[in-house]
Structures are given as structure tokens and as C-alpha cells.
Design a protein around this motif. Structure first.
Motif, PDB file in Angstrom:
ATOM      1  N   THR A   1      -8.698   8.998  -3.481  1.00  0.00           N
ATOM      2  CA  THR A   1      -9.710   9.341  -2.473  1.00  0.00           C
ATOM      3  C   THR A   1      -9.057   9.568  -1.115  1.00  0.00           C
ATOM      4  OG1 THR A   1     -11.410   8.073  -3.635  1.00  0.00           O
ATOM      5  CG2 THR A   1     -11.792   8.542  -1.310  1.00  0.00           C
ATOM      6  N   GLU A   2      -8.106   8.708  -0.748  1.00  0.00           N
ATOM      7  CA  GLU A   2      -7.397   8.866   0.521  1.00  0.00           C
ATOM      8  C   GLU A   2      -6.617  10.177   0.542  1.00  0.00           C
ATOM      9  OE1 GLU A   2      -4.915   5.447   0.739  1.00  0.00           O
ATOM     10  OE2 GLU A   2      -6.518   4.084   1.368  1.00  0.00           O
TER      11      GLU A   2
ATOM     12  N   THR B   1      -8.838   4.491  -5.210  1.00  0.00           N
ATOM     13  CA  THR B   1      -8.809   4.393  -3.739  1.00  0.00           C
ATOM     14  C   THR B   1      -7.739   5.308  -3.161  1.00  0.00           C
ATOM     15  OG1 THR B   1      -9.590   2.104  -3.792  1.00  0.00           O
ATOM     16  CG2 THR B   1      -8.444   2.833  -1.804  1.00  0.00           C
TER      17      THR B   1
ATOM     18  N   ARG C   1       0.841  -1.205   0.000  1.00  0.00           N
ATOM     19  CA  ARG C   1       0.000   0.000   0.000  1.00  0.00           C
ATOM     20  C   ARG C   1       0.871   1.249   0.000  1.00  0.00           C
ATOM     21  NH1 ARG C   1      -2.006   3.146   4.198  1.00  0.00           N
ATOM     22  NH2 ARG C   1      -3.926   4.308   3.719  1.00  0.00           N
TER      23      ARG C   1
ATOM     24  N   ALA D   1      -8.972   0.883 -10.102  1.00  0.00           N
ATOM     25  CA  ALA D   1      -9.599   0.820  -8.779  1.00  0.00           C
ATOM     26  C   ALA D   1      -8.601   1.196  -7.684  1.00  0.00           C
ATOM     27  CB  ALA D   1     -10.147  -0.585  -8.534  1.00  0.00           C
ATOM     28  N   THR D   2      -7.352   0.703  -7.812  1.00  0.00           N
ATOM     29  CA  THR D   2      -6.327   1.032  -6.816  1.00  0.00           C
ATOM     30  C   THR D   2      -6.024   2.520  -6.826  1.00  0.00           C
ATOM     31  OG1 THR D   2      -5.315  -1.162  -6.959  1.00  0.00           O
ATOM     32  CG2 THR D   2      -3.936   0.629  -6.127  1.00  0.00           C
TER      33      THR D   2
END
Length: 322
Positions: free
Chosen positions: A48-49, A45, A10, A41-42
Motif C-alpha cells: 500500500t505504501e 502494508t 521497517r 499483513a506486513t
């Protein structure tokens, strides 16, 4: 070999997205996915973070005919401030940046290379940071973290200066000492590793995958990247060739051995060689290492014969006479 965890992956993915934004500038999610090779998609995400954390902001919204408007994202320079510190045997150099790495302030403190107490070096680092913060008019509460490059063999995961020969340091917990006096996270690494990472992100590493960065100062060393990856070695010591044997029973080295590369290629080694060539050369009168190196460079440009001989001797294998 250390186990690669989901948390590591991550973190790497987040860095990939940031790296892409520094390379591309304001970008859409689709452009970031194509550039990084991560799945849409990764990337969605991670974006967004970053938006929720204030690391990114929406620069523009583009209307596409017949499709959804696309947000073009950029790093928000006002998210906070970061400090980069370069520590050498003779100085500490600190710079404050915004999150887009725009320079806001700079400070420098001279160090006595013969003073080796860790508290003395820590004090120099703190004073250089304070000078940079004051120069940039930065509020200390906005600083998110400090990165420090330390000379010698450094273990970044433990925050330890394993071996710094000029100061005779062994296993000094320098990161812990700094975090006691700096109210922000501190990350410590070797200067050559830091320079190579910088080149990989912002310099020649953007167009080549393999490179070596060589440093010639009080000590000497190299940082190496192969196929886009920084080479650290098992103990973060890859490229530390300054204490490789160059000549059997050669000059004394500050590490306690004789004939090391550093004893001939480091700035003190150059000083010694020049004294052998011309003991009365005016350049030898420079008391500060930086002034000596600059005087050598100026003399070479002017065609000084003694300094030309210095360059010739230094660039070839040591003879039996030195």
C-alpha cells in the motif's frame, strides 16, 4: 553493538519486498509474503505504501473462480531515475537507470591517478554523471539519488573516505562534498561491498548464500557474504586484504609500508614484475592502466613467454629475489 530500531526493521522489510519483486517479477501479495517470509499483513502494508509512493503499479488483475480478483504488482520504471557511479584511481564510470534498473545512459571520465585533491575527484564524478544524464536524455529533476563506490576504506554511515592510499586521503567527507554540488541524496560505499550486494540481488547470490568477490585493479580486495549476509566488519573493512603483509621487507607499497599484497597483485605491481622479467617488453609502454591490463590479457592468450612468466610469478608466493 548498535541498537536495532523499529525504523531499521521497517526499512529491511521494504527492501525484502523490493528484492522479491526483482527476483520473481510481477507478483501477488500472497506470493510476496511466501517468498519473503513476512506476514501477509506486513506485505499488504508495504505494498500500500509503495503504491501510494508510485514505486509499484498494478500490472494485471487476475479473476479467480469464486474468489476476489488478485492484483499482480510490479515495480514502476517511470517512478524516477537513479545513478550508479564507480570511482577508481584512473576513471569515473556513471550509469543512469530507471527504477527497474534498465540502463538509460552512460558516461565515463578519465582521472589522473597522480592528482589527489578531493575537489578534482568530485569534479570528475559530477562530469561523469552529467555525461550519463545527457547520453540518456534524462531530466535531472527525475533523478532520485546517486550511489557512489569509492576506492579504499569507506565508512558508509558517515559518508567518509577513511583511507584511500592512492590519493593519500584520510577522513575526507566525500558524501558531504558531493551533496554540495549534486541536488539529490548521495550514498557512498566501498566498491567490493557494492559488488557483493549486487551479486546478492541480481547475480550468483540468488542461488548461493556464501561467496567472495575478488577485485584486482590498482588495489586489491575482496567482498564477502556469509549465509546471505554481507560481511562488513566493525569498521566496514572486512575483506580489505590488499595491505596485508605478504613478504617481510618486500616491495614498497603506496600505503607507505613494504611487502603488501597489493605491491605484487595490483596492476602497478604487475608492471614492476614484468619490468624485472623483460625490461624491454612492449607491454610496458602502455601508459594507461586499463590498456596495460588488456595488453597482458591479450599477450597471455597469444602465449607470450614473458607474460606467462609474469602470471606464474604472480600466482605463487614471492621468492627472495622479488
Amino acid at each position: 553493538m548498535a541498537r536495532h530500531t523499529a525504523r531499521d526493521l521497517r526499512s529491511e522489510n521494504r527492501f525484502e519486498v523490493l528484492h522479491a519483486l526483482f527476483e520473481l517479477g510481477p507478483s501477488t501479495r500472497q506470493e510476496l509474503a511466501r517468498h519473503t517470509g513476512l506476514s501477509p499483513a506486513t506485505v499488504a502494508t508495504i505494498v500500500t505504501e509503495f503504491l501510494s509512493e508510485g514505486v509499484l503499479r498494478v500490472a494485471t488483475v487476475e479473476n479467480n473462480t469464486g474468489g476476489r480478483p488478485q492484483e499482480r504488482l510490479t515495480i514502476d520504471p517511470e517512478r524516477g531515475r537513479i545513478v550508479g557511479v564507480d570511482v577508481a584511481e584512473t576513471y569515473v564510470d556513471a550509469t543512469v537507470y530507471d527504477l527497474e534498473l534498465g540502463v538509460l545512459g552512460h558516461g565515463e571520465v578519465a582521472l589522473d591517478e597522480h592528482e589527489n585533491d578531493p575537489s578534482y575527484v568530485v569534479d570528475g564524478i559530477v562530469r561523469a554523471i552529467e555525461a550519463a544524464v545527457a547520453d540518456g536524455g534524462v531530466e535531472q529533476k527525475r533523478i532520485l539519488g546517486v550511489g557512489v563506490s569509492m576506492p579504499g576504506h569507506v565508512h558508509p554511515d558517515a559518508g567518509v573516505s577513511v583511507f584511500a592510499p592512492n590519493w593519500d586521503w584520510h577522513d575526507v567527507r566525500i558524501e558531504e562534498l558531493l551533496e554540495k554540488v549534486l541536488p539529490v541524496p548521495v550514498y557512498v560505499d566501498n566498491p567490493l561491498k557494492a559488488v557483493v550486494l549486487s551479486e546478492m540481488w541480481f547475480g550468483v547470490g540468488r542461488v548461493v548464500d556464501s561467496m567472495a568477490v575478488v577485485n584486482l585493479g590498482t588495489g586489491v580486495g575482496a567482498g564477502i557474504a556469509i549465509d546471505g549476509s554481507l560481511m562488513r566488519g566493525a569498521t566496514n573493512n572486512a575483506g580489505e586484504w590488499g595491505h596485508t603483509l605478504l613478504r617481510l621487507d618486500g616491495r614498497p607499497c603506496r600505503c607507505g609500508r613494504r611487502g603488501c599484497v597489493e605491491a605484487y597483485l595490483g596492476a602497478p605491481g604487475l608492471h614492476t614484475t614484468l619490468a624485472e622479467i623483460d625490461p624491454d617488453h612492449p607491454t610496458l609502454g602502455q601508459s594507461r592502466q586499463r590498456d596495460f591490463v588488456e595488453a597482458v590479457a591479450d599477450g597471455l592468450a597469444a602465449g607470450d613467454p614473458a607474460l606467462k612468466e609474469l602470471a606464474l610469478r604472480t600466482s605463487r608466493r614471492p621468492s627472495a629475489t622479488w
